[in-house]
Each structure stands twice: as C-alpha cells, then as structure tokens.
Design a protein around this motif. Structure first.
Motif, PDB file in Angstrom:
ATOM      1  N   GLN A   1       0.844  -1.190   0.000  1.00  0.00           N
ATOM      2  CA  GLN A   1       0.000   0.000   0.000  1.00  0.00           C
ATOM      3  C   GLN A   1       0.881   1.243   0.000  1.00  0.00           C
ATOM      4  OE1 GLN A   1      -2.651   0.227   3.321  1.00  0.00           O
ATOM      5  NE2 GLN A   1      -3.877   1.815   2.400  1.00  0.00           N
TER       6      GLN A   1
ATOM      7  N   SER B   1       0.369   7.132   2.826  1.00  0.00           N
ATOM      8  CA  SER B   1      -0.700   8.126   2.830  1.00  0.00           C
ATOM      9  C   SER B   1      -1.235   8.249   4.249  1.00  0.00           C
ATOM     10  CB  SER B   1      -1.849   7.713   1.896  1.00  0.00           C
ATOM     11  OG  SER B   1      -2.508   6.571   2.407  1.00  0.00           O
ATOM     12  N   HIS B   2      -1.999   9.284   4.464  1.00  0.00           N
ATOM     13  CA  HIS B   2      -2.660   9.408   5.761  1.00  0.00           C
ATOM     14  C   HIS B   2      -3.664   8.272   5.953  1.00  0.00           C
ATOM     15  CE1 HIS B   2      -1.346  13.710   5.405  1.00  0.00           C
ATOM     16  NE2 HIS B   2      -0.878  13.338   6.579  1.00  0.00           N
ATOM     17  N   LEU B   3      -4.306   7.875   4.869  1.00  0.00           N
ATOM     18  CA  LEU B   3      -5.286   6.796   4.951  1.00  0.00           C
ATOM     19  C   LEU B   3      -4.625   5.496   5.419  1.00  0.00           C
ATOM     20  CD1 LEU B   3      -8.120   5.674   4.574  1.00  0.00           C
ATOM     21  CD2 LEU B   3      -7.548   5.270   2.161  1.00  0.00           C
TER      22      LEU B   3
ATOM     23  N   LEU C   1      -4.001   5.854   9.165  1.00  0.00           N
ATOM     24  CA  LEU C   1      -5.247   5.837   9.939  1.00  0.00           C
ATOM     25  C   LEU C   1      -5.908   4.457   9.912  1.00  0.00           C
ATOM     26  CD1 LEU C   1      -6.677   9.313   8.956  1.00  0.00           C
ATOM     27  CD2 LEU C   1      -5.719   8.638  11.164  1.00  0.00           C
ATOM     28  N   THR C   2      -5.800   3.748   8.793  1.00  0.00           N
ATOM     29  CA  THR C   2      -6.369   2.404   8.705  1.00  0.00           C
ATOM     30  C   THR C   2      -5.696   1.470   9.697  1.00  0.00           C
ATOM     31  OG1 THR C   2      -6.955   2.718   6.389  1.00  0.00           O
ATOM     32  CG2 THR C   2      -6.791   0.452   7.166  1.00  0.00           C
TER      33      THR C   2
END
Length: 85
Positions: A55, A58-60, A63-64
């Motif tokens: 992956q 990223s911030h995502l 956070l995930t």
C-alpha cells in the motif's frame, strides 16, 4: 521558489540491518532498501519478506492501521522494517 526535486532520503541504522528510503511525494515498498549486517542476512531477509504491505504511503494507510489496532484493543503491529532492529 520551490526546487523541482525535493527528494527525501532517510536512513535507519539498526543493530542487524540498515533500511534506506528515497522518495518524492510518497513511497511504496519498492522505494525501501534493506542491507543486513554481516551474519544476519538470512534473518533480515526473512523478516523483510514476511509482510509486504503493498500500500502506498498516505494518511489513509496510517489511519487504517490505527483504526484496526484500536478495534482489536492492541498496538499497531510491527512491520518488517521495525522488526529488523
């Protein structure tokens, strides 16, 4: 004026390996390089290949991982990068 190439170069020296990351505006697993110290090649290679994230940064992504660990009431799991040292 902003430079057209603001490349980040990070180096992490651990007891058993050195991990390097060169990237511009984000990175993937392919931007990381690991070099084992003498005598630890097999152990580091095994830890490094154990859990490829696949992956992009990223911030995502951050956070995930945090959300999943909170759902399990545990700390975010360690990646191959953090387990090399």
């Amino acid at each position: 004026m902003v430079s057209p190439r603001q490349v980040s170069a990070l180096r992490f020296d651990f007891e058993n390996a050195t991990v390097e990351l060169d990237h511009l505006y984000g990175y993937t697993d392919h931007d990381l390089t690991v070099t084992a110290t003498a005598g630890f090649g097999d152990d580091v290679a095994a830890a490094w290949s154990e859990d490829p994230a696949g992956q992009p940064s990223s911030h995502l992504a951050q956070l995930t991982a945090r959300h999943r660990s909170r759902s399990r009431l545990s700390s975010p799991r360690r990646t191959a990068v953090s387990s090399c040292g």
